[in-house]
Design an enzyme around this catalytic site. Sequence first.
Site, PDB file in Angstrom:
ATOM      1  N   ASP A   1       0.857  -1.169   0.000  1.00  0.00           N
ATOM      2  CA  ASP A   1       0.000   0.000   0.000  1.00  0.00           C
ATOM      3  C   ASP A   1       0.907   1.236   0.000  1.00  0.00           C
ATOM      4  O   ASP A   1       2.096   1.141   0.318  1.00  0.00           O
ATOM      5  CB  ASP A   1      -0.899  -0.020   1.238  1.00  0.00           C
ATOM      6  CG  ASP A   1      -1.752   1.225   1.345  1.00  0.00           C
ATOM      7  OD1 ASP A   1      -2.372   1.604   0.346  1.00  0.00           O
ATOM      8  OD2 ASP A   1      -1.769   1.831   2.431  1.00  0.00           O
TER       9      ASP A   1
ATOM     10  N   ASP B   1      -1.921  -0.530   6.112  1.00  0.00           N
ATOM     11  CA  ASP B   1      -2.149  -0.037   7.473  1.00  0.00           C
ATOM     12  C   ASP B   1      -3.549   0.520   7.681  1.00  0.00           C
ATOM     13  O   ASP B   1      -3.931   0.812   8.804  1.00  0.00           O
ATOM     14  CB  ASP B   1      -1.119   1.045   7.829  1.00  0.00           C
ATOM     15  CG  ASP B   1      -1.449   2.387   7.197  1.00  0.00           C
ATOM     16  OD1 ASP B   1      -1.982   2.377   6.062  1.00  0.00           O
ATOM     17  OD2 ASP B   1      -1.181   3.419   7.816  1.00  0.00           O
TER      18      ASP B   1
ATOM     19  N   ASP C   1      -7.380  -1.493   3.703  1.00  0.00           N
ATOM     20  CA  ASP C   1      -6.447  -2.565   3.338  1.00  0.00           C
ATOM     21  C   ASP C   1      -6.832  -3.906   3.952  1.00  0.00           C
ATOM     22  O   ASP C   1      -6.301  -4.944   3.544  1.00  0.00           O
ATOM     23  CB  ASP C   1      -5.024  -2.208   3.806  1.00  0.00           C
ATOM     24  CG  ASP C   1      -4.490  -0.970   3.124  1.00  0.00           C
ATOM     25  OD1 ASP C   1      -4.718  -0.832   1.913  1.00  0.00           O
ATOM     26  OD2 ASP C   1      -3.857  -0.145   3.797  1.00  0.00           O
TER      27      ASP C   1
END
Length: 619
Positions: free
Chosen positions: A310, A505, A509
């Site tokens: 990410d 995080d 996600d």
Amino acid sequence: MSVLFHDRLNLALLGLSLFGLIGGLFLLLTGQPDFAKIVWTTGVLPVLAALCLEIVRSLIKGEVGLDVVAALSMSAALLFGETLAAAVVALMYSGGTFLESFAQGRARREMSDLLARVPRTATRHCNGALDEVPLDDIVAGDLLLIRQGDVAPVDGTVDSPSALLDQSALTGESMPVRLAKGQDVMSGSTNAGEAFDLRATRRAADSTYAGIVRLVEAAQESKAPMARLADRYSLVFLIVTVVLATAAWWLTGDPIRAVAVLVVATPCPLILAVPVALVAGLSRAAHYGVLIKGAKPLEALARINTLILDKTGTLTDGRPQIVSIDTRGGMSEDEVLYFAAALDQASKHPIAQAIIAAAHARGSTLPVPQNLVETPGEGVTGTVDGLKVVVGGTGFVGAQTGVAEAQSSIVEAGSVVVAVAVDGQLVGHLVMADALRRGTAGLLAGLRRLRVRRILLATGDRRAVAEAVTKGLDLDAVRSELTPDQKVLLVLTERKNGPVMMVGDGVNDAPALAAADIGVAMGARGAAASAEAADVVLLVDHLNRLLPGIEIAQRSRRIAIESVVAGIGLSIVGMFAAAFGYLTPVQGALLQEVIDVAVILNALRALRIVPGQLDGQEE
């Protein structure tokens, strides 16, 4: 059966078998062979009874374990009068079980230390006094006193000028960390300096430490795929052992050869070496700030082929930072930052807080601003050192001052520009961006060295922003403007190339973390949902912790396989030697004793793993 009772039972069985073997040898040497056989039998029977009970429990669960071989060898040895061999096998089995229990206990110790450190109360400021209150009474906004040696009970920020914290139990960092006012404090950190005030930002139940404790408890209950593989094929090994023993007896007419074969085959190192090595690996990873939720994720982590990252809060810091200062009218960068930060003390906006932190980092002492007026989401006006100052978006500053050139041409993808005007004159721009984490290029190179073949970026940001942030990085692909379900689809698509690890995080996600073979969450500041969905949690806000985590997993798995291959190979050689009459039952038992102790001690090497991928670690 509790862990404590199980450990004590293993110790008691080891003591009985050791006493029986030594007592019988003493009687044999003093010329009392009949009494020696009775003592040997007495030492074997409790071990055999406990073993049979364990086998029955396994059979009720539909499992056939390799412990059956140990039970057969002891029973056959007693049946055919080879009581000394039975005593050696009993000592071998109880000793191996005790060593496994000891290794797991030692590996659990570092994790259990986390549980033991959980504070029960906290000291809270209340109406000019200090009250000792239960943790459940603390709410966000409470001001707590953290004395020297105290453990921070909740997540919060430093409310004193500074604090010196020992985060070694959480992150593995050996040196205490100095935090300035306003910086984040993880619950579970120990105050290594003078007492300081902590402003709580979360309740205890929602804090980092409480989440870590829950994850630790889950990590201690796992069983690795390799261990299940041993159970799955234990029936095959059992059949091979029984066939070989029966063949040796039938072809030679000597039942003692069958006893010798069974003795050498007891117990298979597969049931000892794998859990010892992998549980030890869990302990070592936790020491370096990588909490792996069990032996199954540890083994999967060792085989990762594709990594999906990410962007916000993972590849980048997730907080705005000043990346450059554009000055006008002869004013220096420090002066522009000074006026902006002094005025922004009136604002709680994240960009304002980042500007203030940057000024403090440069050693600026900020005066108290006067005549403050904040327009939410636009900017702030006021007086600093007798001068009228305007700080905010370029449009806001242009409207307040009438300076058309407040509109900046330095805007880049993914950046925010803050204009600063003093006494009606534009003095500069602060270019803010969610900066790439320091050491990212080195991290990617380290991942390549650890045989991660594909590395991708997956983000919901615009394409231009994603490309600007990742420019020059060694990535195989950049996927932008993704929704949570599209991230899941990306994970599933990449599985055709091998096991996939996803690192994130945010709450968005969490689905992708759950879908990946290994989900890794940034635990220091990440969302609770991502930590719950992940298989691995990085306890410190450093993405570089992936390197020691993966390396420890790979080396632990390699140690387990080495132990299994060596142990099984030696056992098979010994079994054929016994079948051809080259080993008596006692000699076979002693040989297998040496083999089992050797594989367990080899598996314990995982407790001493020191990752070589610590170079260049973020501080």
